[in-house]
Design an enzyme around this catalytic site. Structure first.
Site, mmCIF file in Angstrom:
data_model
loop_
_atom_site.group_PDB
_atom_site.id
_atom_site.type_symbol
_atom_site.label_atom_id
_atom_site.label_comp_id
_atom_site.label_asym_id
_atom_site.label_seq_id
_atom_site.Cartn_x
_atom_site.Cartn_y
_atom_site.Cartn_z
ATOM 1 N N HIS A 17 0.929 -1.227 -0.017
ATOM 2 C CA HIS A 17 -0.075 0.185 0.019
ATOM 3 C C HIS A 17 1.097 1.423 0.097
ATOM 4 O O HIS A 17 1.646 1.297 0.783
ATOM 5 C CB HIS A 17 -0.759 -0.056 1.254
ATOM 6 C CG HIS A 17 -1.676 1.268 1.105
ATOM 7 N ND1 HIS A 17 -2.794 1.352 0.186
ATOM 8 C CD2 HIS A 17 -1.838 2.397 2.217
ATOM 9 C CE1 HIS A 17 -3.201 2.675 0.737
ATOM 10 N NE2 HIS A 17 -2.798 3.071 1.453
ATOM 11 N N SER A 18 0.490 2.265 -0.805
ATOM 12 C CA SER A 18 1.134 3.428 -0.865
ATOM 13 C C SER A 18 2.824 3.316 -1.272
ATOM 14 O O SER A 18 2.953 2.639 -2.096
ATOM 15 C CB SER A 18 0.731 4.278 0.182
ATOM 16 O OG SER A 18 1.206 5.543 0.032
ATOM 17 N N MET A 19 3.536 3.944 -0.316
ATOM 18 C CA MET A 19 4.986 3.561 -0.611
ATOM 19 C C MET A 19 5.389 1.955 -0.592
ATOM 20 O O MET A 19 6.226 1.496 -1.507
ATOM 21 C CB MET A 19 5.937 4.101 0.698
ATOM 22 C CG MET A 19 7.357 3.994 0.540
ATOM 23 S SD MET A 19 8.317 4.224 2.096
ATOM 24 C CE MET A 19 8.039 2.785 3.043
#
Length: 254
Positions: A94-96
Site C-alpha cells: 500500500h502506498s510506498m
C-alpha cells in the site's frame, strides 16, 4: 499470536498457517508497520498465510536505523523472502509499500522465483514517477500530510511523546519516496491488480491504472469508495479480490 521468524527480522506472522497452500506478503505504507496488516492475517488464515513486512526504525525494530532508499529495501526484502518462496505467493503493498513491492518483485523474478501475483494499492504507477514529487520534507509538512490522509489518529499526532517516536520512521520513509527514480526494465511476468479509493488525493484512477504498463500478464484496476486509506473500510472487498486472483494465478503457475 505472533510468530517471529528466527532467521530474519523482516517478517511478522500474526496467524501462522504452516499448511496453507498460498502465502501473501504485505508491505506497509510510509510510516507504517507490520501491525497494519494484523487484520489481514486474521481474515485470511488458515487459507492463506500472511507475512507482514517490518521495516527497520519502528516498533520492535525502533533501535535500528531506518532505510531511506527504496532500492535497498527491495534488495533486502527480496533476499529475506527468497527462502519463503516454497509455495505460490503474492506481494501486496500500500502506498510506498506498493513501490517497494514492485521493486522486490522485479528482483525476485530476475532470481527465478517471482510471485504468482502483485497487488498494489493507493500508489500511482512507477512509470509516472515525477522528479521532485512534492513529497513533504519538513516535520511540519509530514505531520500535515498524515493528518490530511487520515493515516494516523489525530490524538496520536497531538501527543508529543508519541510523535517523537514515530517521526524518525516517517522522515526516513518520505525521504525514500522522494529519492525513488523508476528505472526502465522488462515488464513483470506476473499479473498485477491495482486498487485505489475514488477520492484518494494521492492516487487517481488514471495514475493507478497506468500499472497496466508494468506487466506482460493480466491487469485489473479496482476503484473503491474512500480516500487514501480506503482499504481499512473496504477490507472485505479488497481481500475477496486478492484471494480470488491469488488462487487463480497460483493454479496457472503450478
Amino acid at each position: 499470536m505472533t510468530a517471529l521468524t528466527g532467521d530474519t527480522p523482516w517478517f511478522r506472522n500474526y496467524r501462522p498457517a504452516p499448511d496453507a497452500p498460498l502465502r501473501l506478503v504485505c508491505l506497509p505504507h510510509a510510516g507504517g508497520a507490520a501491525t497494519f496488516y494484523h487484520p489481514v492475517a486474521q481474515a485470511l488464515s488458515p487459507r492463506i498465510e500472511v507475512l507482514a513486512v517490518q521495516y527497520p526504525g519502528r516498533q520492535d525494530r525502533r533501535e535500528e536505523p531506518a532505510v531511506t532508499d527504496i532500492a535497498v529495501l527491495a534488495d533486502t526484502i527480496a533476499e529475506a523472502l527468497a527462502p519463503r518462496t516454497d509455495r505460490p505467493y503474492a506481494l501486496f503493498g500500500h502506498s510506498m509499500g506498493a513501490t517497494v513491492a514492485f521493486e522486490a518483485a522485479r528482483r525476485l523474478e530476475a532470481a527465478g522465483h517471482g510471485p504468482a501475483a502483485l497487488f498494489v494499492s493507493g500508489r500511482r504507477a512507477p512509470c509516472l514517477d515525477r522528479e521532485g514529487d512534492l513529497q513533504p520534507r519538513t516535520d511540519e509538512e509530514v505531520v500535515a500530510e498524515i493528518r490530511a490522509l487520515n493515516g494516523t489518529g489525530a490524538e496520536l499526532l497531538d501527543d508529543a511523546e508519541v510523535l517523537d517516536m514515530i517521526l524518525p520512521a516517517l522522515r526516513a520513509d518520505y525521504a525514500a519516496v522522494r529519492r525513488y527514480r523508476y528505472s526502465d526494465g522488462p515488464a513483470l511476468r506476473c499479473p498485477v491488480t491495482a486498487f485505489t479509493g475514488d477520492s484518494d488525493p494521492k492516487a487517481s484512477a488514471a495514475d493507478v491504472g497506468a500499472w497496466a504498463g508494468h506487466t506482460g500478464s493480466a491487469f485489473e484496476l479496482r476503484v473503491l469508495p474512500g480516500g487514501h486509506f480506503f482499504l481499512v473500510d473496504q477490507q472485505h472487498a479488497v481481500l475477496r479480490t486478492v484471494e480470488h486472483h491469488l488462487t487463480a494465478a497460483a493454479a496457472v503457475a503450478v
